[in-house]
Design a protein around this motif. Structure first.
Motif, PDB file in Angstrom:
ATOM      1  N   GLY A  42      44.157  41.624  45.519  1.00  0.00           N
ATOM      2  CA  GLY A  42      45.003  41.858  44.238  1.00  0.00           C
ATOM      3  C   GLY A  42      45.483  40.556  43.734  1.00  0.00           C
ATOM      4  O   GLY A  42      45.630  40.548  42.412  1.00  0.00           O
ATOM      5  N   ALA A  43      45.603  39.507  44.215  1.00  0.00           N
ATOM      6  CA  ALA A  43      46.066  38.049  43.789  1.00  0.00           C
ATOM      7  C   ALA A  43      45.006  37.203  43.357  1.00  0.00           C
ATOM      8  O   ALA A  43      45.145  36.435  42.752  1.00  0.00           O
ATOM      9  CB  ALA A  43      46.977  37.453  45.096  1.00  0.00           C
ATOM     10  N   PHE A  44      43.834  37.566  43.746  1.00  0.00           N
ATOM     11  CA  PHE A  44      42.526  36.984  43.705  1.00  0.00           C
ATOM     12  C   PHE A  44      42.408  36.377  42.026  1.00  0.00           C
ATOM     13  O   PHE A  44      42.120  35.262  41.723  1.00  0.00           O
ATOM     14  CB  PHE A  44      41.493  37.644  43.985  1.00  0.00           C
ATOM     15  CG  PHE A  44      40.247  36.728  44.202  1.00  0.00           C
ATOM     16  CD1 PHE A  44      40.083  35.691  44.919  1.00  0.00           C
ATOM     17  CD2 PHE A  44      39.177  37.018  43.217  1.00  0.00           C
ATOM     18  CE1 PHE A  44      39.031  34.843  45.136  1.00  0.00           C
ATOM     19  CE2 PHE A  44      37.908  35.861  43.338  1.00  0.00           C
ATOM     20  CZ  PHE A  44      38.048  35.105  44.257  1.00  0.00           C
ATOM     21  N   MET A  92      42.347  32.620  40.727  1.00  0.00           N
ATOM     22  CA  MET A  92      41.056  32.122  40.115  1.00  0.00           C
ATOM     23  C   MET A  92      41.512  31.164  38.755  1.00  0.00           C
ATOM     24  O   MET A  92      40.797  30.414  38.371  1.00  0.00           O
ATOM     25  CB  MET A  92      40.080  33.082  39.864  1.00  0.00           C
ATOM     26  CG  MET A  92      39.213  33.475  40.997  1.00  0.00           C
ATOM     27  SD  MET A  92      38.321  32.257  41.969  1.00  0.00           S
ATOM     28  CE  MET A  92      36.912  32.151  40.872  1.00  0.00           C
ATOM     29  N   ARG A  93      42.621  31.335  38.358  1.00  0.00           N
ATOM     30  CA  ARG A  93      43.066  30.628  37.215  1.00  0.00           C
ATOM     31  C   ARG A  93      43.419  29.056  37.622  1.00  0.00           C
ATOM     32  O   ARG A  93      43.399  28.235  36.613  1.00  0.00           O
ATOM     33  CB  ARG A  93      44.397  31.216  36.340  1.00  0.00           C
ATOM     34  CG  ARG A  93      44.150  32.600  35.897  1.00  0.00           C
ATOM     35  CD  ARG A  93      45.325  33.084  35.285  1.00  0.00           C
ATOM     36  NE  ARG A  93      45.131  34.643  34.978  1.00  0.00           N
ATOM     37  CZ  ARG A  93      46.111  35.151  34.362  1.00  0.00           C
ATOM     38  NH1 ARG A  93      47.313  34.833  34.564  1.00  0.00           N
ATOM     39  NH2 ARG A  93      45.704  36.377  34.031  1.00  0.00           N
ATOM     40  N   VAL A 144      41.619  26.238  43.348  1.00  0.00           N
ATOM     41  CA  VAL A 144      41.044  27.556  44.031  1.00  0.00           C
ATOM     42  C   VAL A 144      39.434  27.545  43.777  1.00  0.00           C
ATOM     43  O   VAL A 144      38.815  27.882  44.414  1.00  0.00           O
ATOM     44  CB  VAL A 144      41.801  28.809  43.567  1.00  0.00           C
ATOM     45  CG1 VAL A 144      41.161  30.147  43.945  1.00  0.00           C
ATOM     46  CG2 VAL A 144      43.265  28.867  44.049  1.00  0.00           C
ATOM     47  N   ARG A 145      39.385  27.509  42.250  1.00  0.00           N
ATOM     48  CA  ARG A 145      38.050  27.605  41.694  1.00  0.00           C
ATOM     49  C   ARG A 145      37.001  26.389  42.330  1.00  0.00           C
ATOM     50  O   ARG A 145      35.942  26.691  42.810  1.00  0.00           O
ATOM     51  CB  ARG A 145      37.857  27.358  40.376  1.00  0.00           C
ATOM     52  CG  ARG A 145      38.571  28.628  39.498  1.00  0.00           C
ATOM     53  CD  ARG A 145      37.751  28.694  37.965  1.00  0.00           C
ATOM     54  NE  ARG A 145      38.275  27.491  37.288  1.00  0.00           N
ATOM     55  CZ  ARG A 145      39.418  27.321  36.853  1.00  0.00           C
ATOM     56  NH1 ARG A 145      40.135  28.296  36.588  1.00  0.00           N
ATOM     57  NH2 ARG A 145      39.772  26.276  35.944  1.00  0.00           N
ATOM     58  N   ASP A 190      27.849  35.180  42.209  1.00  0.00           N
ATOM     59  CA  ASP A 190      29.292  34.418  42.339  1.00  0.00           C
ATOM     60  C   ASP A 190      30.398  35.101  43.397  1.00  0.00           C
ATOM     61  O   ASP A 190      31.033  34.630  44.056  1.00  0.00           O
ATOM     62  CB  ASP A 190      29.776  33.885  41.121  1.00  0.00           C
ATOM     63  CG  ASP A 190      28.987  32.354  40.807  1.00  0.00           C
ATOM     64  OD1 ASP A 190      28.052  32.067  41.529  1.00  0.00           O
ATOM     65  OD2 ASP A 190      29.611  31.771  39.896  1.00  0.00           O
ATOM     66  N   GLU A 191      30.625  36.442  42.824  1.00  0.00           N
ATOM     67  CA  GLU A 191      31.662  37.088  43.316  1.00  0.00           C
ATOM     68  C   GLU A 191      31.164  37.466  44.900  1.00  0.00           C
ATOM     69  O   GLU A 191      32.089  37.605  45.687  1.00  0.00           O
ATOM     70  CB  GLU A 191      31.858  38.599  42.717  1.00  0.00           C
ATOM     71  CG  GLU A 191      32.512  38.259  41.391  1.00  0.00           C
ATOM     72  CD  GLU A 191      32.476  39.587  40.308  1.00  0.00           C
ATOM     73  OE1 GLU A 191      33.483  40.021  39.856  1.00  0.00           O
ATOM     74  OE2 GLU A 191      31.416  40.350  40.311  1.00  0.00           O
ATOM     75  N   LEU A 192      30.033  37.707  45.059  1.00  0.00           N
ATOM     76  CA  LEU A 192      29.517  37.847  46.417  1.00  0.00           C
ATOM     77  C   LEU A 192      29.841  36.686  47.327  1.00  0.00           C
ATOM     78  O   LEU A 192      30.386  36.719  48.480  1.00  0.00           O
ATOM     79  CB  LEU A 192      28.060  38.236  46.562  1.00  0.00           C
ATOM     80  CG  LEU A 192      27.432  38.728  48.038  1.00  0.00           C
ATOM     81  CD1 LEU A 192      28.323  39.810  48.716  1.00  0.00           C
ATOM     82  CD2 LEU A 192      26.175  38.776  47.958  1.00  0.00           C
ATOM     83  N   PHE A 193      29.452  35.348  46.617  1.00  0.00           N
ATOM     84  CA  PHE A 193      30.087  34.192  47.461  1.00  0.00           C
ATOM     85  C   PHE A 193      31.440  34.271  48.023  1.00  0.00           C
ATOM     86  O   PHE A 193      31.768  33.972  48.870  1.00  0.00           O
ATOM     87  CB  PHE A 193      29.578  33.068  46.596  1.00  0.00           C
ATOM     88  CG  PHE A 193      28.346  32.382  46.695  1.00  0.00           C
ATOM     89  CD1 PHE A 193      27.911  31.702  47.908  1.00  0.00           C
ATOM     90  CD2 PHE A 193      27.159  32.371  46.006  1.00  0.00           C
ATOM     91  CE1 PHE A 193      26.690  31.246  48.260  1.00  0.00           C
ATOM     92  CE2 PHE A 193      26.153  31.927  46.035  1.00  0.00           C
ATOM     93  CZ  PHE A 193      25.470  31.200  47.162  1.00  0.00           C
TER      94      PHE A 193
END
Lengths: 190, 200
Positions: free
Chosen positions: A102-104, A108-109, A113-114, B54-57
């Motif tokens: 839910g927070a992902f 990612m912004r 994290v990226r 990418d999402e799978l990673f």
């Protein structure tokens, strides 16, 4: 209440093991054998063996097996016992992953994290490689046995097949099982 | 994951598709969690296009660094991405059900089951096929990582730590995350600031 104890015991196992089903073995062992005295070490070895040779995630198999065994031991419903133990082992990760998922999107912004996830990519590839390597080692060189030439040849043949023929993952698994049976008919054990 | 496709397909259909897919995965994955990674790569990334590589990673990284079996973690995450909280619960239940059912059925005669030579022969074949699948996932996922020297070194180091030295995968992933923050996050920012300062 054995049902509650089962649920709570396996919820703890689910919560405190990180990094795959096999990491659970020592914790389950400690809880079932030493803490509660529900199973003997010999029975536990059987649990692990059967969990390895049945389909599905290892952790689920072993939790179900233990739930059935413990409920039967106490004269209770094995089905309900297995639902409690399996539910217990799944619930912590279900809740944690739902919260993270839910927070992902928002996390990612953030650049850090990226960047962190970008750095984990090659590591994940290395982990997948090590999983294949370790499994291959166990299969080709089982403890105390000579090198399994038949299994090595079979692995190479299957790999070559997937290289030339488009074959889905599910079909490949089923084909592997079928060919294992066929080879056994000709006296070849993989 | 195609956000457009998601909007067009009804929730009921998405839940049904999740049930079938993860029920199938639960019925055919053997042993360690990485067999399911191979299945996700084949079925969801290549065939169905429900996820990008990418999402799978990201899903594997999160699954590996949070509590619980990695197969369950990935099922919950994928289910959530495709159909919200309900999707996460449905995908997880679908994954667990076949594994639970098999043990319930087999538990009465597990010694006979284990010692049956035909079961053992089929399992040996399946085990080799699973290894081939994981090796294939390794090669394909490897292609999804930019080919730089530092990535190759990180991959080789992770492999050596887990496969040869037997380190816990969790700490290796945490190391990878920290490496990422420093190498892909902090370092470019420091360099950028220095370049700005130099230009002034």
């Amino acid at each position: 209440m054995i049902y509650l104890t089962l649920f709570w015991t396996f919820a703890k196992v689910g919560l405190f093991t990180i990094g795959g089903g096999y990491a659970m073995i020592p914790l389950i062992q400690q809880q079932l054998i030493e803490r509660h005295g529900w199973v003997t070490p010999e029975q536990f070895t059987d649990f692990v063996g059967i969990a390895e040779s049945t389909p599905g995630p290892f952790a689920i198999n072993i939790a179900t097996f233990a739930g059935i065994h413990v409920a039967e031991q106490h004269g209770l419903s094995p089905l309900l016992g297995s639902v409690c133990s399996t539910g217990g082992v799944v619930l912590p990760s279900l809740v944690i992953i739902l919260l993270i998922a839910g927070a992902f999107h928002y996390a990612m912004r953030h650049w850090a994290v990226r960047a962190a996830l970008e750095g984990a990519k090659p590591v994940v590839v290395g982990l997948i490689g090590s999983a294949a390597f370790t499994l291959l080692g166990h299969t080709l060189l089982p403890a105390g046995e000579p090198f399994h030439w038949a299994a090595a040849g079979f692995a190479v043949a299957l790999f070559a097949l997937t290289h030339w023929v488009r074959i889905g993952a599910v079909s490949l698994i089923l084909l592997g099982g079928a060919l294992g049976l066929v080879l056994r008919c000709f006296g070849v054990s993989l | 994951m195609g956000a457009g496709a998601e909007g067009q397909v009804s929730l009921g259909r998405r839940l049904w598709a999740l049930t079938l897919t993860f029920g199938k995965f639960g019925g055919i994955t053997f042993g360690g969690g990485y067999a399911i990674v191979a299945l996700l790569e084949e079925e969801l990334v290549r065939k169905k296009g429900w996820l990008t590589q990418d999402e799978l990673f990201n899903i594997i990284t999160i699954g590996e660094s949070t509590p619980g079996p990695i197969a369950v973690n990935t099922a919950t995450f994928v289910g959530y991405r495709l159909a919200g909280v309900l999707g996460g619960v449905v995908a997880t239940a679908a994954l667990v059900f076949p594994a639970w059912l098999v043990i319930v059925v087999v538990s009465g005669f597990y010694l006979a089951f284990r010692e049956n030579t035909w079961v053992a022969a089929a399992l040996a074949g399946i085990r080799v096929a699973a290894i081939v699948l994981i090796a294939r996932a390794f090669l394909r996922m490897g292609q999804g990582v930019p080919r730089t020297a530092v990535n190759a070194a990180a991959c080789a180091l992770a492999f050596a730590l887990v496969a040869l030295l037997g380190c816990n995968a969790l700490w290796v992933v945490v190391g990878g995350l920290l490496f990422g923050v420093l190498w892909h996050g902090v370092l470019p920012r420091l360099r950028g600031r220095r370049a700005e300062g130099g230009a002034r």
